[in-house]
Design a protein around this motif. Structure first.
Motif, mmCIF file in Angstrom:
data_model
loop_
_atom_site.group_PDB
_atom_site.id
_atom_site.type_symbol
_atom_site.label_atom_id
_atom_site.label_comp_id
_atom_site.label_asym_id
_atom_site.label_seq_id
_atom_site.Cartn_x
_atom_site.Cartn_y
_atom_site.Cartn_z
ATOM 1 N N ARG A 42 -1.886 -9.355 -8.695
ATOM 2 C CA ARG A 42 -3.206 -8.926 -8.219
ATOM 3 C C ARG A 42 -3.071 -7.708 -7.303
ATOM 4 N NH1 ARG A 42 -3.489 -12.998 -10.898
ATOM 5 N NH2 ARG A 42 -3.275 -11.387 -12.467
ATOM 6 N N LEU A 43 -1.990 -7.642 -6.548
ATOM 7 C CA LEU A 43 -1.767 -6.482 -5.681
ATOM 8 C C LEU A 43 -1.566 -5.213 -6.514
ATOM 9 C CD1 LEU A 43 0.535 -8.085 -2.973
ATOM 10 C CD2 LEU A 43 -1.662 -6.979 -2.529
ATOM 11 N N ALA A 44 -0.901 -5.352 -7.658
ATOM 12 C CA ALA A 44 -0.741 -4.198 -8.555
ATOM 13 C C ALA A 44 -2.102 -3.733 -9.068
ATOM 14 C CB ALA A 44 0.178 -4.561 -9.716
ATOM 15 N N GLU A 45 -3.003 -4.669 -9.343
ATOM 16 C CA GLU A 45 -4.357 -4.321 -9.768
ATOM 17 C C GLU A 45 -5.113 -3.622 -8.634
ATOM 18 O OE1 GLU A 45 -6.123 -7.955 -11.069
ATOM 19 O OE2 GLU A 45 -4.727 -8.214 -12.752
ATOM 20 N N PHE A 46 -4.910 -4.099 -7.414
ATOM 21 C CA PHE A 46 -5.528 -3.478 -6.238
ATOM 22 C C PHE A 46 -5.095 -2.019 -6.121
ATOM 23 C CE2 PHE A 46 -4.389 -2.387 -1.775
ATOM 24 C CZ PHE A 46 -5.659 -2.205 -1.247
ATOM 25 N N ILE A 47 -3.810 -1.770 -6.281
ATOM 26 C CA ILE A 47 -3.296 -0.403 -6.205
ATOM 27 C C ILE A 47 -3.958 0.472 -7.262
ATOM 28 C CG2 ILE A 47 -1.236 1.023 -6.525
ATOM 29 C CD1 ILE A 47 0.375 -1.393 -5.413
ATOM 30 N N ASP A 48 -4.061 -0.052 -8.474
ATOM 31 C CA ASP A 48 -4.677 0.700 -9.566
ATOM 32 C C ASP A 48 -6.157 0.957 -9.286
ATOM 33 O OD1 ASP A 48 -4.529 1.813 -12.350
ATOM 34 O OD2 ASP A 48 -5.969 0.199 -12.753
ATOM 35 N N ASP A 49 -6.868 -0.052 -8.770
ATOM 36 C CA ASP A 49 -8.286 0.126 -8.446
ATOM 37 C C ASP A 49 -8.482 1.227 -7.415
ATOM 38 O OD1 ASP A 49 -9.285 -1.806 -10.173
ATOM 39 O OD2 ASP A 49 -9.183 -3.411 -8.679
ATOM 40 N N VAL A 50 -7.654 1.214 -6.371
ATOM 41 C CA VAL A 50 -7.774 2.221 -5.316
ATOM 42 C C VAL A 50 -7.521 3.616 -5.880
ATOM 43 C CG1 VAL A 50 -6.719 3.095 -3.191
ATOM 44 C CG2 VAL A 50 -7.244 0.659 -3.406
ATOM 45 N N GLN A 51 -6.499 3.731 -6.706
ATOM 46 C CA GLN A 51 -6.164 5.042 -7.258
ATOM 47 C C GLN A 51 -7.273 5.555 -8.171
ATOM 48 O OE1 GLN A 51 -2.276 5.333 -9.002
ATOM 49 N NE2 GLN A 51 -2.660 7.318 -9.926
ATOM 50 N N VAL A 52 -7.796 4.674 -9.026
ATOM 51 C CA VAL A 52 -8.840 5.097 -9.965
ATOM 52 C C VAL A 52 -10.141 5.410 -9.234
ATOM 53 C CG1 VAL A 52 -10.299 4.346 -11.891
ATOM 54 C CG2 VAL A 52 -7.844 3.871 -11.937
ATOM 55 N N MET A 53 -10.565 4.530 -8.316
ATOM 56 C CA MET A 53 -11.832 4.748 -7.610
ATOM 57 C C MET A 53 -11.784 5.981 -6.716
ATOM 58 S SD MET A 53 -13.514 1.054 -6.673
ATOM 59 C CE MET A 53 -12.128 0.327 -5.820
ATOM 60 N N SER A 54 -10.597 6.307 -6.218
ATOM 61 C CA SER A 54 -10.477 7.490 -5.362
ATOM 62 C C SER A 54 -10.229 8.757 -6.171
ATOM 63 C CB SER A 54 -9.342 7.306 -4.349
ATOM 64 O OG SER A 54 -8.076 7.310 -4.993
ATOM 65 N N GLY A 55 -10.177 8.639 -7.482
ATOM 66 C CA GLY A 55 -9.896 9.803 -8.310
ATOM 67 C C GLY A 55 -8.514 10.368 -8.053
ATOM 68 N N GLY A 56 -7.590 9.491 -7.695
ATOM 69 C CA GLY A 56 -6.225 9.922 -7.427
ATOM 70 C C GLY A 56 -6.004 10.453 -6.024
ATOM 71 N N GLU A 57 -7.020 10.338 -5.148
ATOM 72 C CA GLU A 57 -6.879 10.871 -3.796
ATOM 73 C C GLU A 57 -6.049 9.967 -2.886
ATOM 74 O OE1 GLU A 57 -10.789 11.540 -2.306
ATOM 75 O OE2 GLU A 57 -11.311 12.968 -3.881
ATOM 76 N N ILE A 58 -5.935 8.676 -3.233
ATOM 77 C CA ILE A 58 -5.152 7.732 -2.436
ATOM 78 C C ILE A 58 -4.010 7.190 -3.287
ATOM 79 C CG2 ILE A 58 -5.175 5.639 -1.032
ATOM 80 C CD1 ILE A 58 -8.234 5.892 -0.908
ATOM 81 N N ALA A 59 -2.816 7.299 -2.784
ATOM 82 C CA ALA A 59 -1.656 6.687 -3.420
ATOM 83 C C ALA A 59 -1.163 5.547 -2.526
ATOM 84 C CB ALA A 59 -0.544 7.714 -3.618
ATOM 85 N N ILE A 60 -0.724 4.465 -3.142
ATOM 86 C CA ILE A 60 -0.176 3.334 -2.383
ATOM 87 C C ILE A 60 1.250 3.079 -2.829
ATOM 88 C CG2 ILE A 60 -0.331 0.852 -1.949
ATOM 89 C CD1 ILE A 60 -3.358 1.107 -2.108
ATOM 90 N N GLU A 61 2.146 3.069 -1.862
ATOM 91 C CA GLU A 61 3.537 2.717 -2.120
ATOM 92 C C GLU A 61 3.727 1.280 -1.621
ATOM 93 O OE1 GLU A 61 8.050 4.509 -1.406
ATOM 94 O OE2 GLU A 61 6.346 5.348 -0.293
#
Length: 337
Positions: A42-61
Protein backbone atom coordinates in the motif's frame (compact mmCIF):
# COMPACT_ATOMS: atom_id res chain seq x y z
CA UNK A 1 6.07 31.11 -39.91
CA UNK A 2 9.67 31.18 -38.76
CA UNK A 3 8.86 33.58 -35.90
CA UNK A 4 5.89 31.42 -34.90
CA UNK A 5 8.14 28.37 -34.83
CA UNK A 6 10.69 30.22 -32.71
CA UNK A 7 7.94 31.36 -30.32
CA UNK A 8 6.61 27.80 -29.97
CA UNK A 9 10.09 26.48 -29.30
CA UNK A 10 10.63 29.12 -26.61
CA UNK A 11 7.32 28.26 -24.91
CA UNK A 12 8.12 24.54 -24.90
CA UNK A 13 11.59 25.22 -23.52
CA UNK A 14 10.12 27.36 -20.76
CA UNK A 15 7.59 24.69 -19.86
CA UNK A 16 10.28 22.00 -19.78
CA UNK A 17 12.48 24.23 -17.64
CA UNK A 18 9.61 24.99 -15.27
CA UNK A 19 8.74 21.31 -14.99
CA UNK A 20 12.34 20.42 -14.23
CA UNK A 21 12.43 23.03 -11.46
CA UNK A 22 9.16 21.70 -10.02
CA UNK A 23 10.53 18.16 -9.74
CA UNK A 24 13.05 19.03 -7.04
CA UNK A 25 10.83 18.08 -4.05
CA UNK A 26 12.08 14.74 -2.75
CA UNK A 27 10.95 13.27 0.58
CA UNK A 28 13.01 10.59 2.30
CA UNK A 29 10.71 8.34 4.35
CA UNK A 30 11.47 5.20 6.38
CA UNK A 31 9.03 2.40 7.22
CA UNK A 32 9.53 -0.75 9.27
CA UNK A 33 7.46 -2.75 6.77
CA UNK A 34 9.03 -4.85 4.01
CA UNK A 35 8.14 -4.26 0.36
CA UNK A 36 6.22 -7.57 0.16
CA UNK A 37 4.15 -6.92 3.30
CA UNK A 38 0.55 -5.82 2.54
CA UNK A 39 1.23 -2.44 4.16
CA UNK A 40 4.47 -2.17 2.22
CA UNK A 41 2.48 -2.73 -0.97
CA UNK A 42 0.00 0.00 0.00
CA UNK A 43 2.93 2.34 0.66
CA UNK A 44 4.14 1.73 -2.91
CA UNK A 45 0.67 2.75 -4.11
CA UNK A 46 0.87 5.87 -1.93
CA UNK A 47 4.17 6.83 -3.57
CA UNK A 48 2.65 6.35 -7.02
CA UNK A 49 -0.45 8.38 -6.11
CA UNK A 50 1.66 11.28 -4.85
CA UNK A 51 3.84 11.26 -7.95
CA UNK A 52 0.90 11.10 -10.36
CA UNK A 53 -1.28 13.67 -8.56
CA UNK A 54 1.64 16.08 -8.32
CA UNK A 55 2.46 15.67 -11.99
CA UNK A 56 5.90 14.43 -11.04
CA UNK A 57 6.62 17.43 -8.80
CA UNK A 58 7.05 15.26 -5.67
CA UNK A 59 9.38 12.28 -5.51
CA UNK A 60 9.43 9.91 -2.52
CA UNK A 61 12.43 7.82 -1.61
CA UNK A 62 11.05 5.07 0.65
CA UNK A 63 13.41 3.09 2.85
CA UNK A 64 11.71 -0.22 3.67
CA UNK A 65 12.45 -2.64 6.54
CA UNK A 66 14.09 0.13 8.63
CA UNK A 67 17.11 0.10 6.32
CA UNK A 68 18.55 3.48 7.42
CA UNK A 69 18.16 3.43 11.21
CA UNK A 70 16.46 1.11 13.73
CA UNK A 71 12.65 1.32 13.81
CA UNK A 72 12.61 3.03 17.21
CA UNK A 73 15.12 5.61 15.94
CA UNK A 74 13.12 6.64 12.85
CA UNK A 75 11.33 9.51 14.58
CA UNK A 76 14.57 11.06 15.82
CA UNK A 77 16.15 10.57 12.39
CA UNK A 78 13.35 12.71 10.91
CA UNK A 79 13.74 15.32 13.65
CA UNK A 80 17.48 15.53 13.00
CA UNK A 81 17.29 15.65 9.20
CA UNK A 82 18.66 12.19 8.42
CA UNK A 83 15.19 11.47 7.06
CA UNK A 84 12.30 13.79 6.20
CA UNK A 85 9.40 11.66 7.43
CA UNK A 86 8.66 8.70 9.69
CA UNK A 87 6.20 5.98 8.58
CA UNK A 88 6.39 3.75 11.68
CA UNK A 89 4.18 4.55 14.68
CA UNK A 90 3.82 6.78 17.71
CA UNK A 91 3.88 3.89 20.18
CA UNK A 92 7.64 3.61 19.61
CA UNK A 93 8.09 7.05 21.19
CA UNK A 94 6.63 6.52 24.69
CA UNK A 95 10.13 6.87 26.11
CA UNK A 96 10.21 10.39 24.67
CA UNK A 97 6.79 11.23 26.09
CA UNK A 98 4.26 8.74 27.57
CA UNK A 99 1.50 10.63 25.74
CA UNK A 100 2.60 8.89 22.52
CA UNK A 101 0.93 5.72 23.88
CA UNK A 102 -2.43 7.36 23.22
CA UNK A 103 -1.70 8.10 19.58
CA UNK A 104 0.10 4.79 19.04
CA UNK A 105 -2.04 2.08 20.68
CA UNK A 106 -5.13 3.15 22.61
CA UNK A 107 -5.61 -0.17 24.41
CA UNK A 108 -9.12 -0.94 25.56
CA UNK A 109 -10.47 2.01 23.59
CA UNK A 110 -12.22 1.72 20.25
CA UNK A 111 -13.84 -1.39 18.79
CA UNK A 112 -13.09 -0.70 15.13
CA UNK A 113 -10.54 1.08 13.00
CA UNK A 114 -13.32 3.35 11.73
CA UNK A 115 -14.15 4.55 15.26
CA UNK A 116 -10.49 5.25 15.95
CA UNK A 117 -10.09 7.15 12.67
CA UNK A 118 -13.19 9.17 13.52
CA UNK A 119 -11.59 10.37 16.77
CA UNK A 120 -8.65 11.66 14.74
CA UNK A 121 -10.69 13.47 12.09
CA UNK A 122 -14.02 14.24 13.80
CA UNK A 123 -13.39 13.99 17.55
CA UNK A 124 -10.76 16.66 18.04
CA UNK A 125 -7.97 14.08 17.93
CA UNK A 126 -5.94 15.63 15.15
CA UNK A 127 -5.55 18.91 17.01
CA UNK A 128 -4.83 17.18 20.34
CA UNK A 129 -2.21 14.90 18.78
CA UNK A 130 -0.66 17.71 16.75
CA UNK A 131 0.34 19.56 19.90
CA UNK A 132 2.34 16.51 20.96
CA UNK A 133 4.06 16.13 17.58
CA UNK A 134 4.74 19.84 17.07
CA UNK A 135 6.50 19.98 20.44
CA UNK A 136 9.04 17.57 18.90
CA UNK A 137 9.26 19.68 15.69
CA UNK A 138 7.25 17.04 13.85
CA UNK A 139 3.93 17.17 12.00
CA UNK A 140 1.43 14.32 12.17
CA UNK A 141 0.03 13.79 8.67
CA UNK A 142 -2.23 10.84 9.42
CA UNK A 143 -2.68 7.27 10.60
CA UNK A 144 -2.93 3.83 9.07
CA UNK A 145 -4.81 1.28 11.17
CA UNK A 146 -4.98 -2.40 10.22
CA UNK A 147 -7.59 -3.27 12.85
CA UNK A 148 -7.86 -5.15 16.11
CA UNK A 149 -5.12 -7.61 17.03
CA UNK A 150 -5.94 -11.15 18.16
CA UNK A 151 -4.57 -13.01 21.17
CA UNK A 152 -3.33 -16.50 20.33
CA UNK A 153 -3.28 -19.29 22.89
CA UNK A 154 -2.53 -22.95 23.47
CA UNK A 155 -5.64 -23.20 25.67
CA UNK A 156 -9.13 -21.69 25.65
CA UNK A 157 -9.33 -17.93 26.07
CA UNK A 158 -13.09 -17.46 26.00
CA UNK A 159 -13.38 -14.58 28.43
CA UNK A 160 -12.15 -12.58 31.38
CA UNK A 161 -11.81 -15.59 33.73
CA UNK A 162 -9.46 -17.40 31.32
CA UNK A 163 -6.88 -14.64 31.71
CA UNK A 164 -6.10 -15.55 35.31
CA UNK A 165 -2.62 -17.04 35.40
CA UNK A 166 -2.38 -16.97 31.60
CA UNK A 167 1.27 -16.55 30.57
CA UNK A 168 1.67 -14.72 27.29
CA UNK A 169 4.14 -12.70 25.27
CA UNK A 170 3.41 -9.01 25.67
CA UNK A 171 5.05 -5.83 24.45
CA UNK A 172 6.33 -3.62 27.28
CA UNK A 173 4.44 -0.73 28.83
CA UNK A 174 0.72 -0.13 29.17
CA UNK A 175 -0.37 -3.59 27.99
CA UNK A 176 1.54 -5.41 30.72
CA UNK A 177 -0.09 -3.19 33.35
CA UNK A 178 -3.60 -3.81 32.01
CA UNK A 179 -3.26 -7.58 31.83
CA UNK A 180 -1.58 -7.83 35.22
CA UNK A 181 -4.61 -6.00 36.56
CA UNK A 182 -6.80 -8.79 35.16
CA UNK A 183 -4.74 -11.59 36.70
CA UNK A 184 -2.68 -12.58 33.65
CA UNK A 185 1.09 -13.05 33.60
CA UNK A 186 2.48 -11.01 30.71
CA UNK A 187 6.08 -11.77 29.78
CA UNK A 188 7.92 -9.13 27.76
CA UNK A 189 10.00 -10.75 25.05
CA UNK A 190 11.24 -9.99 21.57
CA UNK A 191 8.92 -10.85 18.69
CA UNK A 192 11.45 -13.37 17.35
CA UNK A 193 11.28 -15.42 20.56
CA UNK A 194 7.53 -16.14 20.40
CA UNK A 195 7.66 -19.40 18.48
CA UNK A 196 10.27 -21.15 20.61
CA UNK A 197 8.52 -19.96 23.77
CA UNK A 198 5.18 -21.36 22.55
CA UNK A 199 6.69 -24.66 21.46
CA UNK A 200 8.48 -25.19 24.77
CA UNK A 201 5.56 -24.07 26.95
CA UNK A 202 7.36 -21.07 28.43
CA UNK A 203 4.26 -19.10 27.47
CA UNK A 204 0.64 -20.15 26.92
CA UNK A 205 -0.02 -17.59 24.24
CA UNK A 206 1.02 -14.39 22.57
CA UNK A 207 -0.03 -10.95 21.56
CA UNK A 208 1.57 -10.80 18.13
CA UNK A 209 -0.61 -9.17 15.46
CA UNK A 210 -3.96 -9.35 13.68
CA UNK A 211 -5.48 -12.72 12.81
CA UNK A 212 -4.41 -12.81 9.16
CA UNK A 213 -0.89 -11.66 10.01
CA UNK A 214 -0.68 -14.37 12.69
CA UNK A 215 -1.62 -16.95 10.07
CA UNK A 216 1.21 -15.68 7.88
CA UNK A 217 3.60 -15.94 10.80
CA UNK A 218 2.65 -19.60 11.34
CA UNK A 219 1.39 -19.17 14.90
CA UNK A 220 -1.64 -21.43 14.38
CA UNK A 221 0.60 -24.27 13.35
CA UNK A 222 1.53 -24.32 17.04
CA UNK A 223 -1.55 -23.14 18.99
CA UNK A 224 -5.25 -23.68 18.27
CA UNK A 225 -7.11 -20.92 20.13
CA UNK A 226 -7.51 -17.20 19.38
CA UNK A 227 -9.68 -14.20 20.14
CA UNK A 228 -11.58 -12.81 17.16
CA UNK A 229 -12.71 -10.12 16.59
CA UNK A 230 -10.02 -8.66 18.81
CA UNK A 231 -10.62 -6.14 21.57
CA UNK A 232 -7.41 -5.33 23.40
CA UNK A 233 -5.01 -3.65 20.98
CA UNK A 234 -5.35 -1.69 17.73
CA UNK A 235 -2.05 0.01 16.83
CA UNK A 236 -1.97 3.17 14.75
CA UNK A 237 0.93 3.51 12.35
CA UNK A 238 1.57 7.08 11.35
CA UNK A 239 3.09 9.34 8.75
CA UNK A 240 4.90 12.14 10.56
CA UNK A 241 7.23 14.64 8.92
CA UNK A 242 9.86 17.09 10.10
CA UNK A 243 7.87 20.27 10.79
CA UNK A 244 10.32 22.53 8.92
CA UNK A 245 10.20 20.25 5.88
CA UNK A 246 6.39 20.10 6.01
CA UNK A 247 6.01 23.87 6.35
CA UNK A 248 8.42 24.31 3.45
CA UNK A 249 6.10 22.44 1.08
CA UNK A 250 3.53 24.32 -0.93
CA UNK A 251 -0.12 24.09 0.14
CA UNK A 252 -0.76 22.14 -3.05
CA UNK A 253 1.89 19.56 -2.19
CA UNK A 254 0.72 19.25 1.42
CA UNK A 255 -2.83 18.57 0.26
CA UNK A 256 -1.69 15.96 -2.25
CA UNK A 257 0.28 14.07 0.42
CA UNK A 258 -2.58 14.30 2.93
CA UNK A 259 -5.12 13.06 0.38
CA UNK A 260 -2.92 10.19 -0.79
CA UNK A 261 -2.29 9.16 2.83
CA UNK A 262 -6.00 9.14 3.64
CA UNK A 263 -6.52 6.82 0.65
CA UNK A 264 -3.76 4.54 1.97
CA UNK A 265 -5.40 4.54 5.43
CA UNK A 266 -8.77 3.58 3.95
CA UNK A 267 -7.27 0.80 1.82
CA UNK A 268 -5.23 -0.70 4.67
CA UNK A 269 -8.28 -0.92 6.94
CA UNK A 270 -10.41 -2.45 4.15
CA UNK A 271 -7.72 -4.92 3.08
CA UNK A 272 -7.12 -6.20 6.59
CA UNK A 273 -10.82 -6.47 7.42
CA UNK A 274 -11.24 -8.71 4.37
CA UNK A 275 -8.06 -10.68 5.12
CA UNK A 276 -9.04 -11.27 8.76
CA UNK A 277 -12.54 -12.44 7.79
CA UNK A 278 -11.11 -14.91 5.29
CA UNK A 279 -8.51 -16.10 7.82
CA UNK A 280 -11.21 -16.65 10.46
CA UNK A 281 -13.22 -18.89 8.13
CA UNK A 282 -10.17 -20.90 7.07
CA UNK A 283 -8.85 -21.35 10.63
CA UNK A 284 -12.16 -22.69 11.91
CA UNK A 285 -12.17 -25.25 9.13
CA UNK A 286 -8.68 -26.28 10.28
CA UNK A 287 -9.83 -26.80 13.87
CA UNK A 288 -8.75 -23.52 15.43
CA UNK A 289 -11.30 -22.22 17.96
CA UNK A 290 -12.06 -18.50 17.82
CA UNK A 291 -13.53 -16.64 20.80
CA UNK A 292 -15.67 -13.52 20.44
CA UNK A 293 -15.76 -12.11 23.96
CA UNK A 294 -19.14 -11.21 25.41
CA UNK A 295 -20.15 -7.55 25.85
CA UNK A 296 -19.79 -8.03 29.61
CA UNK A 297 -16.22 -9.34 29.37
CA UNK A 298 -15.30 -6.61 26.89
CA UNK A 299 -16.67 -4.03 29.33
CA UNK A 300 -14.57 -5.55 32.12
CA UNK A 301 -11.45 -5.30 29.99
CA UNK A 302 -12.21 -1.71 28.96
CA UNK A 303 -12.79 -0.73 32.59
CA UNK A 304 -9.48 -2.25 33.70
CA UNK A 305 -7.70 -0.64 30.76
CA UNK A 306 -9.03 2.78 31.60
CA UNK A 307 -7.93 2.43 35.20
CA UNK A 308 -4.42 1.98 33.79
CA UNK A 309 -5.03 4.98 31.51
CA UNK A 310 -5.52 7.12 34.59
CA UNK A 311 -2.15 6.09 36.00
CA UNK A 312 -0.51 7.10 32.71
CA UNK A 313 -2.54 10.31 32.49
CA UNK A 314 -0.97 11.47 35.75
CA UNK A 315 2.51 11.32 34.21
CA UNK A 316 2.26 14.71 32.49
CA UNK A 317 -0.11 17.28 31.03
CA UNK A 318 0.21 16.02 27.46
CA UNK A 319 -0.84 12.50 28.40
CA UNK A 320 -3.74 13.79 30.50
CA UNK A 321 -4.97 15.90 27.58
CA UNK A 322 -5.03 12.94 25.20
CA UNK A 323 -6.64 10.58 27.72
CA UNK A 324 -9.40 13.09 28.43
CA UNK A 325 -9.95 13.59 24.71
CA UNK A 326 -10.37 9.84 24.16
CA UNK A 327 -12.65 9.44 27.18
CA UNK A 328 -14.91 12.24 26.00
CA UNK A 329 -15.18 10.79 22.50
CA UNK A 330 -15.74 7.23 23.75
CA UNK A 331 -18.64 8.56 25.82
CA UNK A 332 -19.98 10.34 22.74
CA UNK A 333 -19.89 7.03 20.85
CA UNK A 334 -21.58 5.22 23.74
CA UNK A 335 -18.62 2.90 24.34
CA UNK A 336 -18.19 3.98 27.98
CA UNK A 337 -20.60 5.39 30.51
Amino acid sequence: MKMKSMFTTAVVAALVSGTAMAQEVTLRIQTHYATEHPTGQRLAEFIDDVQVMSGGEIAIEMFYSSSVVATTETFDAAINGILDCDATGGAYQTGKNPAFQFVGDIMGGYDTAWQQYSWLYHGGGYEAAQNLYNAQNMQLIGWSIYGQESLSSSKPIAGFEDLKGWKFRSPPGLETEIFEGMGASPIVMDFTEIFTALETGIIDGADASGLANNVGLGIYDIVKHATYPGFHSMPSDHLACNLDIWNGLSEKHRRIIDTAWQKLSFQIALYNEKANTEAAAALQEQGVTLYDWSPEDRATFRKTAQEAWEVWADKNEETRALVESHKAYLKQLGLVN
